[in-house]
Each structure stands twice: as C-alpha cells, then as structure tokens.
Design an enzyme around this catalytic site. Structure first.
Site, short mmCIF file in Angstrom:
data_model
loop_
_atom_site.label_atom_id
_atom_site.label_comp_id
_atom_site.label_asym_id
_atom_site.label_seq_id
_atom_site.Cartn_x
_atom_site.Cartn_y
_atom_site.Cartn_z
N ASP A 90 0.78 -1.12 -0.04
CA ASP A 90 0.06 0.09 0.01
C ASP A 90 0.89 1.15 -0.09
OD1 ASP A 90 -2.38 -1.65 0.12
OD2 ASP A 90 -2.46 -1.29 2.41
N1 URA Z 1 -1.50 -5.95 3.93
C1 URA Z 1 -2.08 -4.63 4.12
O1 URA Z 1 -2.85 -4.39 4.52
N2 URA Z 1 -1.12 -3.68 3.26
C2 URA Z 1 0.01 -3.81 2.63
O2 URA Z 1 0.67 -2.88 2.18
C3 URA Z 1 0.24 -5.28 2.75
C4 URA Z 1 -0.09 -6.25 3.16
#
Ligand code: URA
Length: 265
Positions: free
Chosen positions: A113
């Site tokens: 993310d």
């Molecule tokens: N899980 C999440 O919630 N975000 C990420 O970036 C990776 C795994």
C-alpha cells in the site's frame, strides 16, 4: 539496435514460447484467452507478428522480455509511494526509486500500500513472478505491525485460526506478540483518552506472517480484531529478508537468493 535475426518480426506465440512465458501451445491458449497484450492492446490473433526489442509484450500485465538475462532486485519501499510503474495522476511511484533506465522491463512482484514500507521485489522474469504470485504457491510474507491498543493472545489466536473478511476466510497466520508501548499522545489525544472508552493509550508490536496476498489483508485482519494498524512494514518475502537495507535504497539479489526464490519461493 543490432541487425540480428532476433530483430525481425516473429509470430507472437513463438515470441512467448522463446521468452519462456509458456510452451508454444500454452502461449496460444494465453493469447486466445485474451491475456496477452502488445503495446497495451489485447491480441488474440494467432498470426500476429511482433518485433523483439521493439514491441512491448505482456501477459496479465507482466512484461515478457526476450533474449535478455533476467534481473532481480529488492527495494526498501518508503511510505508515500504507489506500487505502480505509471500513475496517470502523477503521484510518486516506486518507479522513481529503481534503475528503470539501466534495467528496462522491471516490474514489481505483488504490491504494498501507499503508506506501507518494506521489502518490495522487482524483476524482469515474468515466469518466476507468475509462479511466486500464484495463490497455490502460498509464499509466506512477514510483516512488522504496529497495532492500536494492547493485543492479547486470544485476539492473536483469532488471526492464527483465520478470520472472516468480506472476500472470505483468511488462511491461518503466524502471529507473535511483541512489545506493548505507551503512545506519544498529543494534547488532543490526552483529552480523547478521558472521554472515549474505546481509545487506547497503548500500541503493540506484532510480527505477522501470511501466505496470501489479498488487498489490504493485514490491515483488514487487524481491524477485524479491533486493533487497527498504525504502521505496517514488510520484512520478508518468501526466502528473502529485508535486513538492514536503508529505506529508499535498492540492491540486486544475490545468486543464492535467486536460486532459493526459484526453488522454494
Ligand atoms: N497488507 C496490507 O494491509 N497492506 C499492505 O501493504 C500489505 C499487506
């Protein structure tokens, strides 16, 4: 560009087979299934010709390179970058942090993310990337989670067993509860503490390993147990460890790391 025979147009299924994307027959199946693009356009026509080194061929949006030794590197992704090689809205992307001019065709394997930091793998090897991302492969991904509140063993047990998210049950996760620390509260949060019974003055460090790769999975799992994620960092992907690679830096994988990734994920 050199005038080698490789620069002459060849049939797309031959390109795919020679680049190792699939067998000749399998390549035809990929094409007829609409999974192959040339310069961004889906091509289903089996007689279609492409010129290696000129046309951009992808399977499921992963570039398939021809006649080039594949490259593999890891980036310590900082927060504030999108995991994409192109953002039409012009926001910062991980592309700015890796050597795209020196190594054309690099693409990220999976995603983190915008606000997540940590190990992001890049390669030019579409075949290995497909294998690593395939759900049946169950490649473990380890995260360091800073979770809101004091996470109890019974809450962690829920994640260990699997929890029901909107897209189905999660597979059992490995969860290790670490340090519980008081938060550095702003004056506004101090006030909230006295007024809001659900607001916690504590945060917990948790190490969590999952073998799936659903969107925002860790955040959704921790929200489910009422300990929303405050900070998230990926510290391992399969056999690869982030180690002490500084934030924002990248490095090539070693031969041993590439071999292990191929063999065990
Ligand atoms: N899980 C999440 O919630 N975000 C990420 O970036 C990776 C795994």
């Amino acid at each position: 560009m050199s005038d080698s025979p490789e620069n002459y147009p060849i049939r797309l299924q031959k390109y795919l087979a020679r680049a190792g994307a699939a067998s000749r027959r399998g390549s035809e199946d990929l094409m007829t299934a609409g999974r192959v693009t040339v310069n961004g356009q889906v091509v289903r026509e089996l007689g279609f010709k492409v010129t290696p080194g000129v046309d951009q061929v992808s399977v499921d949006d992963v570039p398939v390179l021809y006649g080039q030794a594949p490259s593999y590197l890891m980036l310590h992704k900082p927060a504030g970058y999108l995991t994409t090689m192109d953002d039409p809205q012009g926001r910062p992307t991980v592309r700015e942090l890796i050597p795209v001019n020196e190594i054309p065709g690099l693409f990220p394997v999976g995603r983190l993310d915008y606000d997540t930091t940590g190990l992001l793998l890049f390669m030019t090897d579409g075949e290995l990337a497909h294998r690593l991302l395939h759900p049946s492969r169950h490649v473990p991904k380890r995260y360091r989670v800073l979770a809101d509140g004091e996470v109890s063993e019974s809450a962690a047990d829920l994640l260990r067993q699997g929890v029901e998210l909107h897209d189905g049950m999660t597979k059992p996760a490995e969860v290790e509860i670490g340090e519980v620390r008081p938060k550095q509260l702003t004056p506004r949060e101090q006030l909230r503490l006295s007024e809001d019974k659900t607001f916690s003055a504590y945060q917990t460090e948790v190490t969590c390993t999952i073998t799936e790769g659903r969107k925002r999975q860790i955040k959704r799992m921790f929200s489910y147990i009422d300990h929303p994620v405050l900070e998230l960092a990926r510290i391992a992907f399969g056999s690869l460890e982030l180690g002490d690679l500084p934030v924002g830096d990248w490095r090539h994988l070693t031969e041993d790391e590439i071999t292990q990734l191929r063999d065990n994920g």
